[in-house]
Design an enzyme around this catalytic site. Structure first.
Site, mmCIF file in Angstrom:
data_model
loop_
_atom_site.group_PDB
_atom_site.id
_atom_site.type_symbol
_atom_site.label_atom_id
_atom_site.label_comp_id
_atom_site.label_asym_id
_atom_site.label_seq_id
_atom_site.Cartn_x
_atom_site.Cartn_y
_atom_site.Cartn_z
ATOM 1 C CD GLU A 148 -3.146 -1.014 2.052
ATOM 2 O OE1 GLU A 148 -2.986 -0.347 3.090
ATOM 3 O OE2 GLU A 148 -4.217 -1.589 1.768
ATOM 4 C CD GLU B 3 -4.079 -6.333 2.424
ATOM 5 O OE1 GLU B 3 -4.864 -5.712 3.178
ATOM 6 O OE2 GLU B 3 -2.882 -6.056 2.320
HETATM 7 C C1 GLA Z 1 -4.397 -2.896 4.736
HETATM 8 C C2 GLA Z 1 -2.994 -3.458 4.893
HETATM 9 C C3 GLA Z 1 -2.931 -4.705 5.705
HETATM 10 C C4 GLA Z 1 -3.859 -4.639 6.885
HETATM 11 C C5 GLA Z 1 -5.250 -4.376 6.390
HETATM 12 C C6 GLA Z 1 -6.289 -4.379 7.482
HETATM 13 O O1 GLA Z 1 -5.031 -3.237 3.596
HETATM 14 O O2 GLA Z 1 -2.355 -3.681 3.656
HETATM 15 O O3 GLA Z 1 -1.597 -4.890 6.139
HETATM 16 O O4 GLA Z 1 -3.451 -3.609 7.738
HETATM 17 O O5 GLA Z 1 -5.273 -3.115 5.792
HETATM 18 O O6 GLA Z 1 -7.571 -4.085 6.979
#
Ligand code: GLA
Ligand code: ZN
Length: 680
Positions: free
Chosen positions: A161, A317
């Site tokens: 991210e 994710e």
């Molecule tokens: C983000 C991060 C993860 C985690 C999730 C939790 O997407 O990439 O490492 O912290 O949020 O929702």
């Protein structure tokens, strides 16, 4: 229905859905004999065939400077290979170890108020820091070298991210060099940023500073260029991170996980350097009627993500249950986990991955949804939900690599968004650009018509040797296209002349790429194609209402009403009230063999629904299913390889009856997903 392209699977040797996600065995090294083995057993039971490892593992991989420890990761990779799993292997640059911040404070970010941060949190490194870059390169070179022949290695998950920005002296210098490259002379920069205003003229490059609450925030050209520069910083850093990966493992695709409509990076630009796009999806399902709107916004983000490269993407994710950082961490209602997972696939994902596999015991994410709970067994509702998705995905290999047959494109452009966030005038901070784009998108969602989300950089682009451009679409929609980048108006002109249908709205064609307002009337270089001149724009108070009269109906208008002159355009609808009652509010201009529509005011969904239903019919744009869908139900299509999969999804907590013609009516349960397969 348009023909869609068929793409190769993400991992050539694995033509199946990846199902799995973030796995942090480094948190359990001490308990590995008990936990890791159990994890493999549970993963198999849940139909999990892939895990993303090493995302935040720098401290475990290099506990002291230059002292690398890969034994534990060797073991994890080995376990995955033994169990036939694919490793989505991360580079750990998303969070750095404490020793590094302590020894090299230059790696710490400086905020816009010029304060350097302390060590802590994550995603907070200076991307210009030579030390940080060197450490990342050393780490990535070792990772790639060690696992290059590994049978489990499938995809590189680069960092995590990417986001934020750094205002340190190193970044200021880089910004100035980037500006020198862009403008060549200070004169050109002063003109582009209109610095004669308030005596802001720069006489030396060293006077330029990034935007700051303790300095300059009102030079809009500077603000825009800072955002563009920040995007280029991430592009450059990504290229730096991937250089050793590309050299050592050229056949392994690289991606970094994006965040939907994250404001700080122009994802269309970043996507140019990725092999494939992936993203993290955390919708805030409510269990009530608001889920329709959440479903629409989530669909929009999926369509945007797919469109960045115009090919299948990875859902990197998602939460199998509650999302801990939402103000209310509500549980997924029955069927919602399946719906959320199938929705991603419906819009082009070839994976369903979670954050995270096993719930951590401490720190801030200990109550985030996960496949395996603290309780530790397969006997949970969430585990069964995940296993059900795994079972279903196993039957869906035919969907892998199929494309999305979109004849409609809606423009969503980060540069426009940035410029509109700065606007002083109109409704200032309340222009609601993204909302306006979603309003137009929503009409197609409810009609079950597949849509691509594009930006102005699409002109001249090609993916895998095929040019993209506007020509592939029947209908291109430009809500509030305030800022026009060089060449875009000409491309629209050509598109319409060649038979395309274009629809633009209020707020379009005001300024060029450095936010200098066009001389010679709005909508600037689109004036001829749209056949209208906008003399003034009226901003309304929230309680104010006007209306558009069109085809014998009165539709509400609010927020913005442009006072336009139909020059070569024909008037289709007029304003209902105020001093501009009777003046044009909806027009069409015939141009070559195409048409260009202009919607002069912001309207509700009633107008947009009727308008686009009619336009789609006229353009021969077909919905996924012939018969109208009940409210809150959409149908999305993936097609390729001689078949078509239609995903019919109920985003409501109520039963809904859908009539697709063949194979007959069906009553959908609350939040149910029905997949219809057809030969084409
Ligand atoms: C983000 C991060 C993860 C985690 C999730 C939790 O997407 O990439 O490492 O912290 O949020 O929702
Ligand atoms: Zn910096």
């Amino acid at each position: 229905m348009k023909k869609a392209r068929q793409f190769p699977p993400i991992i050539a040797r694995f033509p199946h859905f990846l199902h799995g996600g973030d796995y942090n065995p480094d948190q359990w090294i001490k308990w590995k004999d008990e936990i890791w083995k159990e994890d493999m057993r549970l993963a198999k039971l849940a139909g999990i065939n892939s895990l993303s490892v090493g995302i935040f593992a720098w401290a475990a991989l290099e506990p002291r400077e230059g002292e690398y420890q890969f034994d534990w990761l060797d073991e994890v990779m080995g376990m995955m290979a033994d169990n036939g799993m694919i490793a989505v292997l991360a580079t750990p640059s998303g969070a750095r170890p404490a020793w590094m911040s302590q020894k090299y404070p230059e790696v710490l970010r400086v905020n816009a108020s010029r304060q350097r941060s302390l060590h802590g949190e994550r995603h907070n490194h200076c991307l210009s820091s030579p030390v940080y870059r060197e450490k990342v390169k050393a780490m990535n070179t070792r990772l790639a070298g060690r696992y290059k022949e590994h049978p489990a290695l499938g995809v590189w998950h680069v960092s995590n991210e990417y986001g934020g920005e750094c205002h340190c002296p190193l970044c200021q210098e880089k910004f100035r060099s980037w500006l020198k490259q862009r403008y060549k002379t200070l004169d050109a920069l002063n003109e582009a940023w209109w610095t004669a205003f308030w005596s802001h003229t720069y006489t030396d490059w060293s006077q330029i500073e990034s935007p700051s609450p303790i300095g300059e925030l009102n030079t809009h050209g500077l603000n825009l260029d800072w955002k563009r520069f920040t995007t280029e910083q991430f592009v450059d850093f990504y290229l730096h991170e991937t250089a050793p990966l590309k050299e050592i493992t050229p056949a392994v695709p690289c991606t970094t996980n994006l965040m939907g409509t994250y404001p700080g990076i122009d994802y269309f630009r970043l996507a140019e350097v990725l092999d494939l796009v992936s993203w993290d999806n955390y919708p805030q399902w409510t269990g009530g009627p608001k889920d329709i709107e959440i479903g629409i916004r989530t669909s929009f983000a999926h369509d945007l993500t797919r469109s960045l490269k115009g090919k299948p993407f990875m859902l990197m994710e998602s939460s199998p249950s509650a999302t801990n950082w939402r103000p209310v961490a509500k549980l997924h209602r029955p069927n919602v986990h399946m719906l959320q997972s199938m929705q991603a696939v419906a819009h082009g994902s070839d994976t369903v991955q979670y954050f995270q596999f096993r719930k951590s015991r401490g720190a801030s994410e200990k109550f985030h949804g996960s496949v395996v709970d603290h309780e530790g067994t397969e006997n949970t509702r969430v585990f069964r939900d995940v296993a059900a998705v795994g079972e279903r995905l196993k039957t869906m290999d035919a969907v892998i690599g199929t494309g999305t047959p979109s004849a409609v494109a809606v423009i969503y452009d980060w540069h426009v968004r940035w410029a509109l966030e700065d606007v002083k005038g109109f409704l200032q901070k309340n222009t609601r650009y993204q909302e306006a784009v979603i309003d137009h998108y929503r009409a197609f969602w409810q009609l079950g018509i597949p849509v691509d989300i594009i930006d102005q950089s699409i002109i001249g682009q090609s993916i895998a040797g095929q040019s993209r451009g506007l020509e592939g679409y029947d209908l291109v929609i430009a809500p509030m296209l305030y800022l026009l980048r060089p060449g875009f108006a000409e491309a629209v002109d050509g598109f319409v002349k060649n038979g395309g249908v274009f629809a633009a709205t209020y707020g379009t064609g005001w300024a060029g790429e450095s936010d200098l307002v066009f001389r010679g009337g709005v909508p600037g270089p689109l004036r001829k194609c749209l056949g209208v001149w906008c003399e003034e724009i009226d901003a309304l108070y929230p309680e104010d209402r006007n209306s558009i009269l069109w085809e014998g109906r009165r539709y509400e208008a609010f927020d913005f009403c442009e006072l336009i002159h139909a020059e070569s355009a024909e008037v289709l609808g007029t304003y209902g009230s105020d001093f501009y009652a009777g003046r044009p509010a909806l027009t069409v201009n015939r141009c070559g063999s195409g048409r260009a529509f202009f919607i002069a005011a912001r309207t509700g969904q009633d107008f947009l629904g009727d308008f686009y239903a009619r336009l789609s019919r006229e353009c021969g744009v077909k919905p996924a299913l012939e018969n109208p869908l009940p409210s809150g139900v959409t149908a999305q299509v993936r097609s390729g390889g001689g078949s078509e999969h239609i995903f019919v999804m109920n985003f409501t907590p109520e039963k809904k009856t859908v009539d697709p013609g063949a194979p007959g009516k069906k009553e959908l349960e609350p939040y149910e997903t029905w997949i219809i397969e057809r030969k084409v």
